[in-house]
Design a protein around this motif. Structure first.
Motif, PDB file in Angstrom:
ATOM      1  N   GLY A 120       0.803  -1.221   0.000  1.00 60.61           N
ATOM      2  CA  GLY A 120       0.000   0.000   0.000  1.00 60.61           C
ATOM      3  C   GLY A 120       0.833   1.266   0.000  1.00 60.61           C
ATOM      4  N   LEU A 125      -1.111   4.399  -2.004  1.00 58.38           N
ATOM      5  CA  LEU A 125      -2.562   4.366  -1.857  1.00 58.38           C
ATOM      6  C   LEU A 125      -3.013   5.336  -0.770  1.00 58.38           C
ATOM      7  N   ALA A 130      -4.418   2.078   2.386  1.00 59.73           N
ATOM      8  CA  ALA A 130      -3.047   1.641   2.658  1.00 59.73           C
ATOM      9  C   ALA A 130      -2.893   1.022   4.040  1.00 59.73           C
TER      10      ALA A 130
END
Length: 284
Positions: A120, A125, A130
């Motif tokens: 992540g 992200l 994440a």
């Protein structure tokens, strides 16, 4: 005297994705193999790693093949793909890895392991997406570290080092190292092996042998093979990841995010404790 035998197990990271040479993937394990012994001594190297592999694949498919090769050194770097599946269960991951490490140690094979960054954060992200992946990867890393100590494995801490933030180390997909990154992994493993007197050949060069892919080539890879890679994993993970993200948002709004971390830490402790109990069936 036979050459040193090195077998690499794992997923796309060990397969060499991000380090293309002659239309094939090379990667850190192949780079490391060259430096395990002097040129005139030779090394028998076999890479059984396969893109998309999970801990189950390493246990059920790769380990039997590796044991048949009677390696002196084996690398087992796995776990990221487990975190990207809706079937993720840290208890199962711990059981599989414990079985794999024990199988090789029973043959007096030196096991090499590594903890890895969470996907992540590498992909950049949003926080709510994440954090669940980061929590899962921390759980896997904790298990790998604990089991590495238990089985006397040579462990590389590769999850929280400066090289992670150096964009030059990473390929276009931001999940796999580029050639420079693969060389860093090979160098760090070589240093650990050399400290134990196992790696007696020259350390891999730090500088890339080939020019980095152009931006247009990187974008083309992402638009073709890279897109397929993401799509295959999103089909399985995305619905659950959205559920996990919704839970993150709710807990954050209530100020109870710490409960999620505590729950994950408890699951890891329970998984490791269960393995300890299983190893002592006659304790009573």
């Amino acid at each position: 005297m036979r050459p040193l035998r090195f077998v690499a197990l794992g997923d796309s990271l060990t397969e060499g994705v991000g380090d293309p040479v002659g239309g094939l993937w090379r990667g850190w394990a192949a780079l490391l193999a060259r430096g395990l012994a002097p040129v005139d001594a030779g090394v028998e190297f076999t890479n059984l790693a396969l893109s998309g592999a999970q801990s189950r694949d390493v246990l059920e498919r790769q380990t039997p093949e590796a044991l048949a090769l009677r390696p002196d050194v084996v690398s087992v770097v796995i776990g990221v793909n487990d975190t990207l599946r809706c079937t993720f269960d840290i208890h199962s991951v711990a059981e599989r890895l414990d079985t794999v490490y024990a199988a090789f140690r029973a043959r007096d094979t030196l096991v090499m392991t590594a903890c890895l960054p969470d996907p992540g954060s590498m992909l950049g992200l949003p926080g709510a997406l994440a954090r669940p992946l980061a929590r899962r990867q921390r759980a896997v890393n904790t298990v790998v570290h604990a089991l590495s100590q238990r089985h006397g494995a040579l462990h590389l801490h590769a999850a929280e080092e400066e090289w992670l933030t150096d964009r030059a180390m990473w390929s276009a997909d931001r999940l796999h190292p580029g050639e420079r990154g693969h060389r860093q992994l090979a160098l760090r493993f070589h240093a650990l092996l050399a400290a134990r007197g196992i790696a007696t050949g020259a350390a891999p060069a730090a500088e890339p042998e080939f020019a980095a892919p152009t931006r247009s080539a990187s974008l083309w890879w992402l638009a073709t093979a890279g897109t397929g890679w993401v799509a295959r994993r999103c089909t399985d993970l995305l619905p659950q990841l959205l559920t996990l993200a919704a839970s993150e948002v709710r807990h954050r709004a209530r100020g109870t995010s710490s409960r999620l971390d505590l729950s994950a830490a408890h699951a890891v402790s329970a998984a490791l404790a269960a393995l300890s109990v299983a190893e002592q069936p006659d304790a009573a």
